[in-house]
Design a protein around this motif. Structure first.
Motif, short mmCIF file in Angstrom:
data_model
loop_
_atom_site.label_atom_id
_atom_site.label_comp_id
_atom_site.label_asym_id
_atom_site.label_seq_id
_atom_site.Cartn_x
_atom_site.Cartn_y
_atom_site.Cartn_z
N HIS A 1 0.82 -1.21 0.00
CA HIS A 1 0.00 0.00 0.00
C HIS A 1 0.86 1.26 0.00
O HIS A 1 0.50 2.28 -0.59
N ALA A 2 2.04 1.16 0.60
CA ALA A 2 2.95 2.32 0.62
C ALA A 2 3.46 2.63 -0.79
O ALA A 2 3.55 3.80 -1.19
N TYR A 3 3.77 1.58 -1.54
CA TYR A 3 4.27 1.78 -2.90
C TYR A 3 3.18 2.34 -3.80
O TYR A 3 3.43 3.21 -4.65
N ILE A 4 1.95 1.85 -3.64
CA ILE A 4 0.84 2.38 -4.43
C ILE A 4 0.67 3.87 -4.17
O ILE A 4 0.47 4.66 -5.10
N ARG A 5 0.80 4.26 -2.90
CA ARG A 5 0.67 5.69 -2.58
C ARG A 5 1.84 6.48 -3.18
O ARG A 5 1.64 7.60 -3.68
N ASP A 6 3.03 5.91 -3.17
CA ASP A 6 4.17 6.57 -3.79
C ASP A 6 3.92 6.80 -5.28
O ASP A 6 4.25 7.86 -5.83
N LEU A 7 3.33 5.81 -5.93
CA LEU A 7 3.03 5.95 -7.36
C LEU A 7 2.02 7.07 -7.60
O LEU A 7 2.12 7.81 -8.59
N GLU A 8 1.06 7.18 -6.70
CA GLU A 8 0.07 8.24 -6.85
C GLU A 8 0.69 9.62 -6.64
O GLU A 8 0.27 10.61 -7.25
N LEU A 9 1.70 9.68 -5.78
CA LEU A 9 2.40 10.95 -5.53
C LEU A 9 3.54 11.17 -6.51
O LEU A 9 4.15 12.24 -6.55
#
Length: 216
Positions: free
Chosen positions: A31-39
């Protein structure tokens, strides 16, 4: 090729009301990586990041969104009017298996081999997505087999044959995918030969295997 502006926001919009943890569970990404991709940045290093094609494939499945379109928006694919043609004009129903390389697609039918060059990456990606609709499964790194055409399965050697007597063309599949698709292959063979399936349980009860009625 350049990634579209605000691609991270686009990914966030695709996720919609789905929580990050739910998206992580569906995609197999953290979930942290997905958020990084969104940012569009690694929050630990502040470096700009871009999802790989493999990551985009996982997100397309999790969000039920076209993989080809994600690849285009991420800047991996470029489409022009001259690219809008079909890579494949072959009736896939009669194809036994397909081998794919970086530049060519080779189609194998009974006693016939056709080689097509890959002219458009966009059409090639769509071609890969459509193979399963025609009954093909990826059974090795570059091998796609039409399960509607498989007539015999030798699970000891990992070989698939396209005639009931095992004569003519055959392919050898990877051990990993053999394990994954074992039951599906057996069901396909039974269906293609118009036979039934029965469960044959070992004496110890510790394991079981599917066999066609003709094999029992």
């Amino acid at each position: 090729m350049t990634q579209m502006d605000n691609f991270g926001k686009f990914l966030e919009g695709l996720r919609g009301r789905m929580s990050l943890r739910e998206a992580a569970q569906k995609s197999g990404l953290s979930h942290a990586y997905i958020r990084d991709l969104e940012l569009e940045k690694n929050r630990s290093t502040n470096d700009k990041i871009k999802p790989s094609p493999e990551t985009l494939k996982k997100l397309s499945e999790a969000y039920n969104y076209s993989y080809t379109e994600l690849m285009r928006r991420a800047g991996y694919l470029r489409e022009s009017l001259s690219d809008r043609h079909q890579v494949v004009d072959i009736d896939l129903h009669h194809i036994l298996y397909i081998e794919v390389s970086a530049k060519e697609i080779t189609y194998y039918a009974h006693d016939v081999k056709v080689i097509k060059s890959i002219e458009s990456l966009v059409d090639f990606t769509e071609f890969l997505e459509n193979l399963e609709r025609h009954g093909f499964k990826k059974l090795d790194n570059d091998l796609f087999v039409n399960l509607h055409q498989v007539r015999k399965y030798n699970d000891r050697d990992g070989k698939l044959y396209f005639t009931p007597d095992g004569q003519g063309s055959s392919v050898t599949i990877s051990a990993l995918r053999q394990k994954r698709f074992h039951d599906l292959i057996l069901r396909s063979v039974a269906r293609n030969n118009n036979t039934s399936l029965e469960y044959n349980f070992g004496r110890s009860g510790a394991g079981s295997s599917l066999q066609t009625a003709e094999e029992l």
